[in-house]
Design a protein around this motif. Structure first.
Motif, PDB file in Angstrom:
ATOM      1  N   ASP A  66       5.253  -5.971  12.936  1.00 25.13           N
ATOM      2  CA  ASP A  66       6.612  -5.672  13.364  1.00 25.13           C
ATOM      3  C   ASP A  66       7.408  -5.057  12.227  1.00 25.13           C
ATOM      4  O   ASP A  66       7.079  -5.199  11.053  1.00 25.13           O
ATOM      5  N   GLY A  67       8.487  -4.398  12.617  1.00 26.53           N
ATOM      6  CA  GLY A  67       9.422  -3.885  11.617  1.00 26.53           C
ATOM      7  C   GLY A  67       9.281  -2.403  11.382  1.00 26.53           C
ATOM      8  O   GLY A  67       8.321  -1.754  11.795  1.00 26.53           O
ATOM      9  N   GLN A  68      10.282  -1.871  10.681  1.00 21.39           N
ATOM     10  CA  GLN A  68      10.268  -0.461  10.313  1.00 21.39           C
ATOM     11  C   GLN A  68       9.518  -0.293   9.002  1.00 21.39           C
ATOM     12  O   GLN A  68       9.571  -1.149   8.124  1.00 21.39           O
ATOM     13  N   MET A  69       8.823   0.824   8.877  1.00 23.33           N
ATOM     14  CA  MET A  69       7.958   1.038   7.715  1.00 23.33           C
ATOM     15  C   MET A  69       8.475   2.121   6.778  1.00 23.33           C
ATOM     16  O   MET A  69       7.907   2.325   5.711  1.00 23.33           O
ATOM     17  N   GLU A  70       9.555   2.812   7.155  1.00 26.83           N
ATOM     18  CA  GLU A  70       9.988   3.966   6.381  1.00 26.83           C
ATOM     19  C   GLU A  70      10.316   3.610   4.933  1.00 26.83           C
ATOM     20  O   GLU A  70       9.860   4.272   3.992  1.00 26.83           O
ATOM     21  N   GLU A  71      11.158   2.561   4.754  1.00 21.70           N
ATOM     22  CA  GLU A  71      11.565   2.198   3.404  1.00 21.70           C
ATOM     23  C   GLU A  71      10.379   1.665   2.599  1.00 21.70           C
ATOM     24  O   GLU A  71      10.279   1.900   1.397  1.00 21.70           O
ATOM     25  N   VAL A  72       9.475   0.943   3.275  1.00 17.63           N
ATOM     26  CA  VAL A  72       8.319   0.367   2.586  1.00 17.63           C
ATOM     27  C   VAL A  72       7.415   1.483   2.070  1.00 17.63           C
ATOM     28  O   VAL A  72       7.046   1.518   0.883  1.00 17.63           O
ATOM     29  N   ALA A  73       7.052   2.397   2.957  1.00 14.64           N
ATOM     30  CA  ALA A  73       6.201   3.515   2.541  1.00 14.64           C
ATOM     31  C   ALA A  73       6.939   4.402   1.543  1.00 14.64           C
ATOM     32  O   ALA A  73       6.334   4.926   0.596  1.00 14.64           O
ATOM     33  N   GLY A  74       8.258   4.557   1.726  1.00 11.95           N
ATOM     34  CA  GLY A  74       9.038   5.371   0.793  1.00 11.95           C
ATOM     35  C   GLY A  74       9.031   4.803  -0.608  1.00 11.95           C
ATOM     36  O   GLY A  74       8.964   5.541  -1.603  1.00 11.95           O
ATOM     37  N   ALA A  75       9.113   3.466  -0.717  1.00  6.50           N
ATOM     38  CA  ALA A  75       9.064   2.834  -2.037  1.00  6.50           C
ATOM     39  C   ALA A  75       7.720   3.100  -2.701  1.00  6.50           C
ATOM     40  O   ALA A  75       7.642   3.411  -3.901  1.00  6.50           O
ATOM     41  N   LEU A  76       6.644   2.989  -1.936  1.00  9.52           N
ATOM     42  CA  LEU A  76       5.319   3.265  -2.491  1.00  9.52           C
ATOM     43  C   LEU A  76       5.182   4.734  -2.886  1.00  9.52           C
ATOM     44  O   LEU A  76       4.544   5.059  -3.898  1.00  9.52           O
ATOM     45  N   THR A  77       5.790   5.623  -2.090  1.00 10.62           N
ATOM     46  CA  THR A  77       5.755   7.054  -2.419  1.00 10.62           C
ATOM     47  C   THR A  77       6.357   7.305  -3.789  1.00 10.62           C
ATOM     48  O   THR A  77       5.779   8.002  -4.637  1.00 10.62           O
ATOM     49  N   ASN A  78       7.536   6.737  -4.033  1.00  9.10           N
ATOM     50  CA  ASN A  78       8.230   6.988  -5.302  1.00  9.10           C
ATOM     51  C   ASN A  78       7.565   6.262  -6.463  1.00  9.10           C
ATOM     52  O   ASN A  78       7.586   6.751  -7.591  1.00  9.10           O
ATOM     53  N   LEU A  79       6.989   5.090  -6.202  1.00  7.01           N
ATOM     54  CA  LEU A  79       6.262   4.402  -7.265  1.00  7.01           C
ATOM     55  C   LEU A  79       5.033   5.203  -7.703  1.00  7.01           C
ATOM     56  O   LEU A  79       4.629   5.151  -8.870  1.00  7.01           O
ATOM     57  N   ALA A  80       4.442   5.935  -6.773  1.00  4.59           N
ATOM     58  CA  ALA A  80       3.223   6.698  -7.071  1.00  4.59           C
ATOM     59  C   ALA A  80       3.510   8.073  -7.647  1.00  4.59           C
ATOM     60  O   ALA A  80       2.580   8.721  -8.162  1.00  4.59           O
ATOM     61  N   ASP A  81       4.733   8.518  -7.612  1.00  6.75           N
ATOM     62  CA  ASP A  81       5.073   9.891  -8.008  1.00  6.75           C
ATOM     63  C   ASP A  81       4.768  10.113  -9.487  1.00  6.75           C
ATOM     64  O   ASP A  81       5.427   9.532 -10.361  1.00  6.75           O
ATOM     65  N   THR A  82       3.767  10.941  -9.771  1.00 12.65           N
ATOM     66  CA  THR A  82       3.341  11.306 -11.132  1.00 12.65           C
ATOM     67  C   THR A  82       3.043  10.085 -12.003  1.00 12.65           C
ATOM     68  O   THR A  82       3.180  10.133 -13.221  1.00 12.65           O
ATOM     69  N   ASN A  83       2.638   8.972 -11.398  1.00 14.48           N
ATOM     70  CA  ASN A  83       2.300   7.769 -12.162  1.00 14.48           C
ATOM     71  C   ASN A  83       0.893   7.336 -11.751  1.00 14.48           C
ATOM     72  O   ASN A  83       0.706   6.669 -10.730  1.00 14.48           O
ATOM     73  N   GLU A  84      -0.090   7.738 -12.547  1.00 11.50           N
ATOM     74  CA  GLU A  84      -1.484   7.520 -12.166  1.00 11.50           C
ATOM     75  C   GLU A  84      -1.822   6.035 -12.100  1.00 11.50           C
ATOM     76  O   GLU A  84      -2.620   5.603 -11.250  1.00 11.50           O
ATOM     77  N   LYS A  85      -1.228   5.243 -12.983  1.00 10.93           N
ATOM     78  CA  LYS A  85      -1.499   3.802 -12.961  1.00 10.93           C
ATOM     79  C   LYS A  85      -1.047   3.181 -11.644  1.00 10.93           C
ATOM     80  O   LYS A  85      -1.766   2.388 -11.020  1.00 10.93           O
ATOM     81  N   ASN A  86       0.151   3.547 -11.196  1.00  9.75           N
ATOM     82  CA  ASN A  86       0.657   3.037  -9.915  1.00  9.75           C
ATOM     83  C   ASN A  86      -0.136   3.590  -8.738  1.00  9.75           C
ATOM     84  O   ASN A  86      -0.358   2.896  -7.739  1.00  9.75           O
ATOM     85  N   GLN A  87      -0.553   4.845  -8.848  1.00  4.83           N
ATOM     86  CA  GLN A  87      -1.361   5.430  -7.780  1.00  4.83           C
ATOM     87  C   GLN A  87      -2.635   4.609  -7.565  1.00  4.83           C
ATOM     88  O   GLN A  87      -3.012   4.289  -6.432  1.00  4.83           O
ATOM     89  N   ALA A  88      -3.277   4.257  -8.656  1.00  9.49           N
ATOM     90  CA  ALA A  88      -4.506   3.465  -8.558  1.00  9.49           C
ATOM     91  C   ALA A  88      -4.217   2.058  -8.036  1.00  9.49           C
ATOM     92  O   ALA A  88      -4.963   1.517  -7.207  1.00  9.49           O
ATOM     93  N   ALA A  89      -3.098   1.473  -8.505  1.00 10.61           N
ATOM     94  CA  ALA A  89      -2.751   0.104  -8.086  1.00 10.61           C
ATOM     95  C   ALA A  89      -2.450   0.037  -6.594  1.00 10.61           C
ATOM     96  O   ALA A  89      -2.801  -0.941  -5.920  1.00 10.61           O
ATOM     97  N   ILE A  90      -1.805   1.056  -6.063  1.00 13.06           N
ATOM     98  CA  ILE A  90      -1.464   1.081  -4.635  1.00 13.06           C
ATOM     99  C   ILE A  90      -2.733   1.132  -3.793  1.00 13.06           C
ATOM    100  O   ILE A  90      -2.873   0.429  -2.785  1.00 13.06           O
ATOM    101  N   ALA A  91      -3.673   1.956  -4.206  1.00 13.14           N
ATOM    102  CA  ALA A  91      -4.946   2.033  -3.472  1.00 13.14           C
ATOM    103  C   ALA A  91      -5.717   0.726  -3.596  1.00 13.14           C
ATOM    104  O   ALA A  91      -6.289   0.227  -2.616  1.00 13.14           O
ATOM    105  N   THR A  92      -5.742   0.146  -4.795  1.00  9.17           N
ATOM    106  CA  THR A  92      -6.459  -1.115  -5.014  1.00  9.17           C
ATOM    107  C   THR A  92      -5.877  -2.241  -4.169  1.00  9.17           C
ATOM    108  O   THR A  92      -6.606  -3.132  -3.706  1.00  9.17           O
ATOM    109  N   ALA A  93      -4.552  -2.210  -3.944  1.00  7.77           N
ATOM    110  CA  ALA A  93      -3.893  -3.251  -3.144  1.00  7.77           C
ATOM    111  C   ALA A  93      -4.184  -3.117  -1.657  1.00  7.77           C
ATOM    112  O   ALA A  93      -3.742  -3.951  -0.864  1.00  7.77           O
ATOM    113  N   GLY A  94      -4.897  -2.064  -1.270  1.00  9.11           N
ATOM    114  CA  GLY A  94      -5.295  -1.914   0.135  1.00  9.11           C
ATOM    115  C   GLY A  94      -4.337  -1.109   0.979  1.00  9.11           C
ATOM    116  O   GLY A  94      -4.297  -1.268   2.205  1.00  9.11           O
TER     117      GLY A  94
END
Length: 910
Positions: free
Chosen positions: A529-557
């Motif tokens: 349930d719930g809206q996903m826009e803000e959640v996915a948006g936060a992950l988008t900005n955390l991953a922006d040009t940050n390879e460590k975060n990019q890897a962490a997001i994928a590792t978290a599933g």
């Protein structure tokens, strides 16, 4: 009627036996005394007394519907006369009536106030069952104490009772319950009715006379809903007041009752009562507020002319009525743009702002509620509310009053903060310092505070810094972690705040990730349930040009739920999911994971079907990043039908896409970049050519999409047919213009296109040179980006290959000193920046290999030019190439171009 017959009943007899637990008190220490119903001050006490409100609400009685119910009519009593109803056992009475007449049982309590205690302090409720007729009207057929013609009945889930066998203990419990009172020992008497007025006798002569004036109707207390509505229009002043109060109490119990009132045509007479003075106006306004709380009634109420009438109450009625009027306006404004506009146009803002400063706590809440809904997704109203002076008093209320008032205030400021100018005004009023502590309060106040901070931080760097300085991250993270006490919407607002605080903020990206946000956000993606826009948006900005975060997001599933989100019915959720996938696909380790999760097909579908430019931009960007450096991905994306879709986007999208959600030039640029990378695969290049790609890309180039030059660059490579087509479509002057005066990125793309355009194409060398390409290419050797320098050097080498005229022109343009400067440059130093998605990369030699190749083409066969270079100590820089494994071959080839007369000097340097 008789009392409950436990005294004469044999032990073991089953019945709904009375018990002291049937009595519930607001204060357990005071559960008996002089009983009065309705409670004093009713119906105002129904909403204005906090003790009564809490007693009847979720904390104690768990009330569902509440009505002021009169004595049964003579007709109803006649129907049950043969049933032998008890004077005390309402449970058995209601059961018998249901069995005989089919009237459903309503289980609940009769609510009393203790009259011998201070007013408004002590309340008790006696468990009671009654019935509801087919029309929905409640009928209480158990006798009441004398004088209680009207009683407050409250339906409740706590009023369950089971038939049990009689025991001595239960017999004693019945006696204890009787001692607590609330019973009558007399037979119920039907309410009296007023006989209808008889028409006047006919006149002796047939002479016309005026019709008699109908008598005003009196309030009897046993009216049906239809009869109450008639009283509103035709009753005496007292009857109108009591009827309005009864309807207000009935409508307040929920939307179903509100619908019944509207269905009984009660709306118009209630509105007309607003013209009167006194108590009747208060009751009519309360009824209208409840009717307006049902969105189905909004337009009916507005069309009946309610808004000007209610705004007039805001300006001239008592503070109590103003409170209710603000609630009516707030309800009418909910998700209704036309009502929002009409309310502001009617002059409601000034009195609403006035209530913020002079009203009681409840009035301030209603004013905040109205402003909250008036500002919702309405930029004109947001600006108008600020101009009316609402922001400072709203911010002041953040630190005052109850948590419910803080919640309403923060909600109003959240919607106001969606306006760019209001963000500054709200922050300037020191709202951030008041909002951050509210995050730790929990409940609705914390939820709306997070939402307000989310909007304040959106596209406002100064506010972002202020929020970070106020140490908001820690309480925001506590809310995100506390799923038990933070609602889903509250956590979505937190995600939105983190999304805005991490936008292009590397330090904040690292801090938020270090605080543990990534796995929590991924878990939210997995919730159903719930809206996903803000959640996915936060992950988008955390991953922006940050390879460590990019890897962490994928590792978290995150990848599987993001791919699932691409297929959702929400376009905004699709957009953000594509954005997150775009950014995490910039990490080489993530690319195969995204492709393996079957993301390619829904990304292509998004390109074809989305109505927003932003979604298409993110989808194209994701495909570009997946294709970058991965030949097998390029093939898979081409096979999925992406190429025609990308060409359609390049053709149809405006270079200024902000009106439909994209960044300026974003969607066409992303699509062209994807085509650049995908065209590296031969089969894809063939598809692009066959789909008329050259013509479409040149047209995009003419509209300012510089990335189209990169796609043309790859299509032109080793394809004379494509080279000719690029020239015939008119691309050459566009490319030369980009090399001369384009942005650094467009200069790279254009230089690369010219490089491949003249590769192994003698017939195009002359056309490119005559178009004026040589001088701007030479200029890029000195002032272009590293990629532009490399591609310019190669383009110049291709231009002069077996073309003496071009060679001389390039030498005359002073290319040799610029090339020598590249050869003499020190090796690049790693700067530690995050890895980004790119369609091109700088060679390991930082352009020295390309410069050496170009210089060799210019020096070959020109002994005089070689002599000048040797005299200027150029051999030293060239011989240095031999010391680096990466440039040794290029250096050797360059030295081989020198004439035999220079061999001694070359050998010395070696």
């Amino acid at each position: 009627m008789s009392a409950q017959p436990e005294a004469s009943s044999a032990l073991g007899t089953e019945g709904f036996w009375l018990d002291p637990s049937d009595v519930i008190a607001s204060n357990p220490a005071r559960n008996s005394g002089v009983l009065v119903t309705p409670p004093r001050g009713w119906p105002g006490s129904f909403t204005g007394n906090a003790t009564l409100k809490a007693f009847m609400g979720k904390k104690q009685l768990i009330g569902k519907r509440c009505r002021l119910t009169n004595l049964p009519s003579a007709e109803d009593l006649a129907k049950v006369a043969s049933l032998g109803l008890s004077a005390e056992d309402s449970f058995d009475n209601a059961t018998r009536v249901q069995a005989s007449l089919g009237w459903s049982i309503i289980k609940g309590f009769i609510v009393f106030e203790l009259k011998d205690q201070p007013e408004g302090e002590a309340f008790v409720a006696h468990m009671r069952w009654w019935n509801a007729k087919e029309s929905g009207v409640w009928v209480d057929l158990t006798a009441r104490m004398e004088g209680h013609d009207s009683a407050v009945l409250l339906e409740s889930t706590r009023a369950e009772k089971t038939k049990l066998p009689l025991t001595e203990e239960r017999r004693a419990a019945v006696a204890k319950r009787r001692a607590l009172g609330g019973f009558a020992s007399v037979v119920i008497t039907p309410s009296k009715t007023t006989p209808a007025a008889k028409p006047p006798a006919a006149a002796a002569k047939p002479r016309p006379k005026p019709p008699p004036t109908p008598p005003k109707l009196e309030f009897k207390g046993s009216e049906t809903l239809d009869e109450l509505v008639r009283l509103l229009a035709s009753g005496t002043p007292q009857a109108q007041t009591r009827a309005a109060a009864a309807i207000a109490a009935q409508a307040a119990t929920g939307p179903e009752e509100s619908k019944r009132v509207v269905g009984a045509k009660g709306l118009q007479p209630l509105l007309l009562l607003l013209r009167k003075e006194g108590e009747v106006v208060e009751h009519a306004a309360r009824a209208l507020m409840s009717l307006a709380d049902c969105m189905e009634h909004q337009q009916l109420i507005t069309n009946a002319g309610a808004i000007p009438a209610v705004v007039a109450l805001m300006k001239g009625a008592s503070l109590t009525v103003q409170d209710t009027a603000a609630g009516i306006l707030g309800n009418l404004a909910i998700q209704n743009p036309s009502n929002q506009k009409a309310i502001v146009a009617s002059g409601a803002l000034e009195p609403l702002v006035g209530l913020l400063m002079k009203g009681e706590a409840s009035a301030k809440e209603q004013a905040c509620f109205a402003l909250w809904n008036l500002a919702c997704q309405n930029s004109e109203n947001q600006a108008a509310i600020e101009e009316a002076g609402a922001i400072k008093p709203l911010v002041a209320l953040l630190s005052k009053g109850s948590s419910s008032l803080q919640e309403e205030t923060a909600g109003a400021l959240m919607n106001l903060a969606a306006h760019p100018d209001n963000k500054r005004h709200i922050a300037a009023a020191n709202a951030v310092d008041a909002l951050v502590p509210m995050l730790s309060q929990g409940g609705g106040a914390a939820e709306q505070a997070a939402g307000c901070l989310m909007n304040l931080a959106s596209n406002n760097a100064e506010n972002q810094r202020a929020i970070i300085k106020a140490k908001a991250l820690e309480p925001l993270m506590k809310m995100l972690k506390d799923k038990a006490n933070s609602s889903r919407r509250a956590r979505e607002y937190v995600a939105g705040a983190l999304m805005n605080l991490t936008l292009k903020q590397p330090t904040m990206q690292a801090d938020v990730a270090a605080a543990g946000a990534i796995p929590l956000l991924v878990k939210m993606l997995e919730e159903s349930d719930g809206q996903m826009e803000e959640v996915a948006g936060a992950l988008t900005n955390l991953a922006d040009t940050n390879e460590k975060n990019q890897a962490a997001i994928a590792t978290a599933g995150a990848i599987p739920p993001l791919v699932k989100l691409l297929k959702s019915s929400s376009e905004s959720a699709q957009e953000e999911a594509a954005g997150t996938l775009m950014n995490i696909a910039a990490c080489d380790a993530n690319k195969p994971k995204v492709v393996s999760a079957a993301a390619v097909s829904p990304l292509v579908a998004l390109l074809k079907s989305s109505s927003t430019e932003s979604a298409k931009e993110h989808a194209a960007g994701a495909l570009a990043n997946l294709a970058n450096g991965k030949d097998e991905h390029q093939k898979a994306i081409g096979d999925a039908g992406a190429l025609p879709a990308l060409l359609d986007v390049v053709t149809s999208s405006s270079t200024n896409s902000t009106a439909s959600g994209g960044t300026a030039g974003g969607v066409a640029a992303r699509a062209a970049s994807a085509l650049l990378l995908l065209s590296l695969h031969p089969s894809n290049a063939t598809i692009v050519r066959n789909q008329g790609g050259v013509k479409k890309l040149v047209a995009a180039l003419g509209r300012g999409v510089s990335e189209a030059a990169g796609a043309l660059m790859n299509l032109a490579l080793k394809s004379s047919e494509t080279q000719d087509a690029i020239l015939s479509e008119g691309a050459l002057p566009l490319l030369v213009g980009m090399v001369s005066s384009g942005s650094p990125t467009s200069q790279e793309e254009a230089a690369g296109a010219l490089m491949n355009l003249v590769n192994d194409s003698p017939k195009l060398q002359k056309a490119v040179a005559e178009a004026g390409a040589i001088m701007p290419l030479v200029m890029l050797l000195s002032w272009g980006t590293p990629t532009a320098r490399e591609q310019s050097a190669t383009a110049l080498a291709n231009l002069c290959h077996k073309n003496e005229a071009n060679r001389k022109a390039i030498v005359e343009a002073q290319a040799v000193p610029a090339l020598m400067q590249i050869l003499s440059a020190p090796p690049p130093v790693a700067n530690g920046t995050a890895k980004e998605s790119s369609s091109k990369s700088v060679s390991k030699t930082n352009g020295k290999e390309e410069a050496a190749s170009c210089l060799g083409s210019l020096l070959k066969g020109d002994a005089q030019l070689q002599a000048i270079l040797v005299a200027d100590d150029g051999l030293t820089a060239i011989s240095a190439l031999l010391k680096d494994k990466a440039t040794k071959e290029a250096g050797t080839k360059l030295l081989d171009t020198f004439e035999e007369c220079f061999l001694d000097q070359i050998e010395k340097l070696k």
